[in-house]
Write an enzyme that holds these catalytic residues in place. Structure first.
Site, PDB file in Angstrom:
ATOM      1  N   ASP A 113       0.829  -1.210   0.000  1.00 47.97           N
ATOM      2  CA  ASP A 113       0.000   0.000   0.000  1.00 47.97           C
ATOM      3  C   ASP A 113       0.862   1.258   0.000  1.00 47.97           C
ATOM      4  O   ASP A 113       1.943   1.275   0.597  1.00 47.97           O
ATOM      5  CB  ASP A 113      -0.899  -0.025   1.246  1.00 47.97           C
ATOM      6  CG  ASP A 113      -2.032   0.987   1.139  1.00 47.97           C
ATOM      7  OD1 ASP A 113      -2.306   1.483   0.024  1.00 47.97           O
ATOM      8  OD2 ASP A 113      -2.642   1.297   2.176  1.00 47.97           O
TER       9      ASP A 113
ATOM     10  N   ASN B 207     -10.862  -2.979  -5.348  1.00 51.89           N
ATOM     11  CA  ASN B 207     -10.161  -2.011  -6.210  1.00 51.89           C
ATOM     12  C   ASN B 207     -10.894  -1.744  -7.529  1.00 51.89           C
ATOM     13  O   ASN B 207     -10.625  -0.751  -8.207  1.00 51.89           O
ATOM     14  CB  ASN B 207      -8.716  -2.459  -6.510  1.00 51.89           C
ATOM     15  CG  ASN B 207      -7.776  -2.276  -5.340  1.00 51.89           C
ATOM     16  OD1 ASN B 207      -6.794  -3.003  -5.204  1.00 51.89           O
ATOM     17  ND2 ASN B 207      -8.057  -1.305  -4.483  1.00 51.89           N
TER      18      ASN B 207
HETATM   19  C1  FPP Z   1      -1.807   0.251  -3.425  1.00 49.06           C
HETATM   20  O1  FPP Z   1      -1.394   1.582  -3.468  1.00 49.06           O
HETATM   21  C2  FPP Z   1      -1.379  -0.456  -4.593  1.00 49.06           C
HETATM   22  C3  FPP Z   1      -2.171  -1.022  -5.554  1.00 49.06           C
HETATM   23  C4  FPP Z   1      -3.634  -1.015  -5.564  1.00 49.06           C
HETATM   24  C5  FPP Z   1      -1.580  -1.675  -6.715  1.00 49.06           C
HETATM   25  C6  FPP Z   1      -0.457  -2.538  -6.323  1.00 49.06           C
HETATM   26  C7  FPP Z   1       0.297  -2.910  -7.497  1.00 49.06           C
HETATM   27  C8  FPP Z   1       1.628  -2.813  -7.595  1.00 49.06           C
HETATM   28  C9  FPP Z   1       2.521  -2.356  -6.554  1.00 49.06           C
HETATM   29  C10 FPP Z   1       2.253  -3.285  -8.773  1.00 49.06           C
HETATM   30  C11 FPP Z   1       2.771  -4.641  -8.507  1.00 49.06           C
HETATM   31  C12 FPP Z   1       2.636  -5.408  -9.703  1.00 49.06           C
HETATM   32  C13 FPP Z   1       2.588  -6.744  -9.774  1.00 49.06           C
HETATM   33  C14 FPP Z   1       2.436  -7.366 -11.106  1.00 49.06           C
HETATM   34  C15 FPP Z   1       2.663  -7.627  -8.597  1.00 49.06           C
HETATM   35  P1  FPP Z   1      -2.506   2.701  -3.443  1.00 49.06           P
HETATM   36  O2  FPP Z   1      -2.753   3.129  -4.826  1.00 49.06           O
HETATM   37  O3  FPP Z   1      -3.704   2.175  -2.715  1.00 49.06           O
HETATM   38  O4  FPP Z   1      -1.792   3.801  -2.617  1.00 49.06           O
HETATM   39  P2  FPP Z   1      -2.495   4.953  -1.760  1.00 49.06           P
HETATM   40  O5  FPP Z   1      -3.166   4.255  -0.605  1.00 49.06           O
HETATM   41  O6  FPP Z   1      -1.324   5.761  -1.327  1.00 49.06           O
HETATM   42  O7  FPP Z   1      -3.428   5.673  -2.662  1.00 49.06           O
END
Ligand code: FPP
Length: 248
Positions: free
Chosen positions: A20, A68
């Site tokens: 996250d 999501n």
């Molecule tokens: C959470 O950060 C992250 C995600 C919803 C996507 C996670 C994906 C990756 C890290 C890419 C990894 C790729 C693979 C193929 C495993 P957020 O967007 O919720 O962050 P925030 O809470 O700060 O908005």
């Protein structure tokens, strides 16, 4: 109740991560959210390699949750393109490192192209004997439990199982992570202290490690810190501390 498998080593066999903080990282750097997800992929690559180097047998990553889907359409579609791109680029490298890839989640919700890529990655790496990497995409812990419930119900309907014969082991055979070692350690980056419908069944005895570090900044040194935290825990599985000390 069944005794959980006991693992007395100081290194966890199975680690799961809620990655996250990509969006907040991007914002802090004056970049769009998709740049945060790209930075998240770079962090993911380093952590997968580090986990394998440290002898962790199984790593489960929460890449995209059931919830999501409710993000803005543009973000969902850019994440899906990113997953495709990452699979195209990384599967051969992971295969060379003897990593076995498993995809967990509601595959039928994904594009046909992504489903094909995931299936190809699984079959290409199916006989590898190194670390098992489970990627959770369109995954939710409740969804997983409902799927397992459907499986036992179907067995009951076919007359293959009686309700009285449904044990934890039988039920768990329908869960996405069947066959993997029990989950030892769950890491969540990004400052929140919640589980967000991740591995609800599997985390029954997992140690929980929360860090404020945003996912793009979570590096192998921080993984080591989480592993040190784990090594310092006494895993009692319902027993007393004295019983645990006597059994080692
Ligand atoms: C959470 O950060 C992250 C995600 C919803 C996507 C996670 C994906 C990756 C890290 C890419 C990894 C790729 C693979 C193929 C495993 P957020 O967007 O919720 O962050 P925030 O809470 O700060 O908005």
């Amino acid at each position: 109740m069944t005794e959980p498998t006991r693992h007395t080593d100081t290194c966890p066999r199975h680690v799961a991560i809620i990655m996250d903080g990509n969006g907040r990282w991007a914002k802090a750097h004056g970049k769009p959210r998709h740049a945060g997800h790209r930075a998240g992929v770079r962090a993911t690559r380093a952590i997968v390699e580090a986990a394998s180097d440290r002898g962790i047998a199984a790593l489960t990553l929460f890449a995209f949750s059931s919830e999501n889907w409710s993000r803005p359409e543009a973000e969902v579609s850019s994440l899906m393109s990113l997953f495709l791109e990452v699979l195209q680029r990384e599967v051969d490298v992971l295969h060379e490192k003897d990593t076995r890839i498993r995809f967990v989640g509601a595959r039928d919700q994904l594009s046909a192209r992504l489903q094909r890529k995931l299936a190809d990655a699984e079959s290409q790496t199916a006989h590898n004997t190194g670390m098992e990497l489970a990627l959770a995409v369109a995954f939710g812990g409740r969804w997983d439990i409902v799927e397992a419930a459907r499986r036992v119900c179907r067995k009951v309907e076919r007359g293959e199982l009686s309700a009285a014969a449904i044990t934890e082991e039988e039920f768990a055979q329908g869960l996405s992570l069947r066959g993997m070692p029990p989950l030892d350690l769950l890491i969540r980056t990004g400052g929140e202290r919640r589980i967000s419908n991740f591995l609800l069944w599997d985390m029954a005895y997992a140690e929980l490690y929360f860090t404020d570090t945003l996912w793009p900044e979570f590096d192998p040194a921080q993984l080591d810190e989480a592993l040190r935290f784990y090594a310092g825990r006494q895993r009692r599985f319902g027993r007393t501390g004295e019983q645990v000390s006597e059994s080692v």
